[in-house]
Design a protein around this motif. Structure first.
Motif, PDB file in Angstrom:
ATOM      1  N   SER A 121       0.770  -1.222  -0.029  1.00 44.92           N
ATOM      2  CA  SER A 121      -0.003   0.013  -0.081  1.00 44.92           C
ATOM      3  C   SER A 121       0.786   1.277   0.091  1.00 44.92           C
ATOM      4  CB  SER A 121      -0.984   0.139   1.202  1.00 44.92           C
ATOM      5  OG  SER A 121      -2.003  -1.296   1.299  1.00 44.92           O
ATOM      6  N   LEU A 122       1.831   1.093   0.810  1.00 43.60           N
ATOM      7  CA  LEU A 122       2.917   2.509   0.831  1.00 43.60           C
ATOM      8  C   LEU A 122       3.469   2.665  -0.714  1.00 43.60           C
ATOM      9  CD1 LEU A 122       5.229   3.427   3.565  1.00 43.60           C
ATOM     10  CD2 LEU A 122       6.149   3.232   1.440  1.00 43.60           C
ATOM     11  N   GLU A 123       3.954   1.570  -1.176  1.00 45.50           N
ATOM     12  CA  GLU A 123       4.737   1.624  -2.396  1.00 45.50           C
ATOM     13  C   GLU A 123       3.362   2.271  -3.574  1.00 45.50           C
ATOM     14  OE1 GLU A 123       7.602   1.482  -3.580  1.00 45.50           O
ATOM     15  OE2 GLU A 123       8.157   1.211  -1.407  1.00 45.50           O
ATOM     16  N   ILE A 124       2.193   1.770  -3.505  1.00 40.01           N
ATOM     17  CA  ILE A 124       1.313   2.457  -4.361  1.00 40.01           C
ATOM     18  C   ILE A 124       1.127   3.602  -4.239  1.00 40.01           C
ATOM     19  CG2 ILE A 124      -1.192   2.126  -4.980  1.00 40.01           C
ATOM     20  CD1 ILE A 124      -1.096  -0.740  -4.160  1.00 40.01           C
ATOM     21  N   TYR A 125       0.913   4.230  -2.916  1.00 32.66           N
ATOM     22  CA  TYR A 125       0.886   5.545  -2.392  1.00 32.66           C
ATOM     23  C   TYR A 125       1.898   6.380  -3.031  1.00 32.66           C
ATOM     24  CZ  TYR A 125      -0.166   9.624   0.816  1.00 32.66           C
ATOM     25  OH  TYR A 125      -0.444  10.822   1.321  1.00 32.66           O
ATOM     26  N   ARG A 126       3.325   5.833  -2.741  1.00 33.33           N
ATOM     27  CA  ARG A 126       4.391   6.643  -3.263  1.00 33.33           C
ATOM     28  C   ARG A 126       4.585   6.879  -4.766  1.00 33.33           C
ATOM     29  NH1 ARG A 126       9.722   5.729  -4.000  1.00 33.33           N
ATOM     30  NH2 ARG A 126       9.640   3.800  -4.119  1.00 33.33           N
ATOM     31  N   GLN A 127       4.391   6.050  -5.614  1.00 33.32           N
ATOM     32  CA  GLN A 127       4.275   5.850  -6.853  1.00 33.32           C
ATOM     33  C   GLN A 127       3.257   6.304  -7.602  1.00 33.32           C
ATOM     34  OE1 GLN A 127       5.606   1.879  -8.092  1.00 33.32           O
ATOM     35  NE2 GLN A 127       7.425   1.980  -6.747  1.00 33.32           N
TER      36      GLN A 127
END
Length: 232
Positions: A121-127
Motif C-alpha cells: 500500500s505504501l509503494e502504491i501511495y508513493r508511486q
C-alpha cells in the motif's frame, strides 16, 4: 419428565435462544458500523475475510438465523426444528473452535501478511499520481495521523517523498518538517489485536450461551420424541 420440568426447559431454551438472537443481531449491527466507518481495510487485503468487521457480520448473521430456528422450535415444541437447531448449532460451534485454532496456529503468518500488505500500500501511495488511488492515500494518511506514526517501519520507507500526514509538529509546510519517527506496522498490529480480543470475548460469551442451549435442548427433544410430539 413431568410437565412443569418440560415447561421450565422449554422456557429456558426459548429465552436463551432469544438472548442469543439479540446478541447476534447486535453483533451484525456493530460489524456493519465498523465496515462503514473503518478507514484501514483497504490497506490490508490478504486476509480481508477475517478482518474483525467482516468476522462480526458473518458470525452474527449465522447466529441470528440459527437461534431463530431454536426459538421457533422451542415455542412450537417441534422436533424437526429442534434437531435442525441442534445440528446447526453444533456445526457453528465447531467452526468457531476451528477459527480460534487457525488464529492461534497462524498468528505469525498473519503478521507477515499484514506487514507485506502495508508495504504494498505504501509503494502504491508513493508511486501514484496526485489524483490516483485516493482511497489508499486517504486511508494511509488517516493511519499516520491517528496513530502518530510514519511509514511502515519508519520515515525512511517514504524515500524522501514523505507525506504531510507524517508531520508531528507545526509548521508542516516547511522545507524540513518534524515527522513521526515510529513506524505504523506495530501500532496497527496492536490495534487489530485489541479488536480481535474484543471480538473473541463476544464470541466466547455466545459460545457459552450456545452450549447451555444445546445442553437443555437434548432432554427436551428426547421428551418430545418419547411422547410422540413435535411433528404436528
Amino acid at each position: 419428565m413431568n410437565r412443569s420440568c418440560v415447561n421450565f426447559c422449554k422456557t429456558t431454551v426459548v429465552n436463551l435462544n432469544f438472548l442469543c438472537w439479540l446478541c447476534g443481531a447486535f453483533v451484525v449491527a456493530f460489524g456493519e458500523f465498523q465496515v462503514i466507518h473503518s478507514r484501514y481495510a483497504s490497506l490490508v487485503t490478504t486476509f480481508w475475510p477475517i478482518y474483525p468487521a467482516n468476522t462480526l457480520v458473518v458470525t452474527g448473521t449465522i447466529v441470528t438465523c440459527v437461534c431463530y430456528v431454536g426459538v421457533l422450535g422451542g415455542m412450537r415444541e417441534n422436533r424437526c426444528m429442534l434437531i435442525s437447531f441442534y445440528i446447526l448449532m453444533v456445526t457453528l460451534m465447531l467452526v468457531e473452535l476451528a477459527m480460534a485454532l487457525v488464529f492461534l496456529v497462524y498468528s505469525r503468518e498473519i503478521d507477515t501478511y499484514f506487514e507485506r500488505d502495508l508495504m504494498q500500500s505504501l509503494e502504491i501511495y508513493r508511486q501514484s499520481s496526485p489524483e490516483g488511488n485516493k482511497t489508499i492515500k486517504d486511508d494511509f494518511d488517516a493511519v499516520q495521523h491517528v496513530f502518530r506514526c510514519c511509514g511502515v517501519h519508519g520515515e525512511a520507507d517514504w524515500k524522501g517523498n514523505t507525506p504531510i500526514s507524517c508531520c508531528s509538529k507545526d509548521p508542516c509546510n516547511s522545507a524540513f518538517p518534524t515527522n513521526w519517527q515510529e513506524g505504523c506496522v506495530d501500532k496497527l498490529k496492536n490495534w487489530f489485536a485489541s479488536n480481535y480480543l474484543s471480538t473473541g470475548a463476544g464470541v466466547v460469551t455466545m459460545f457459552i450461551i450456545q452450549f447451555i442451549c444445546l445442553s437443555i435442548t437434548v432432554p427436551l427433544f428426547c421428551h418430545f420424541k418419547r411422547r410422540g410430539l413435535g411433528y404436528q
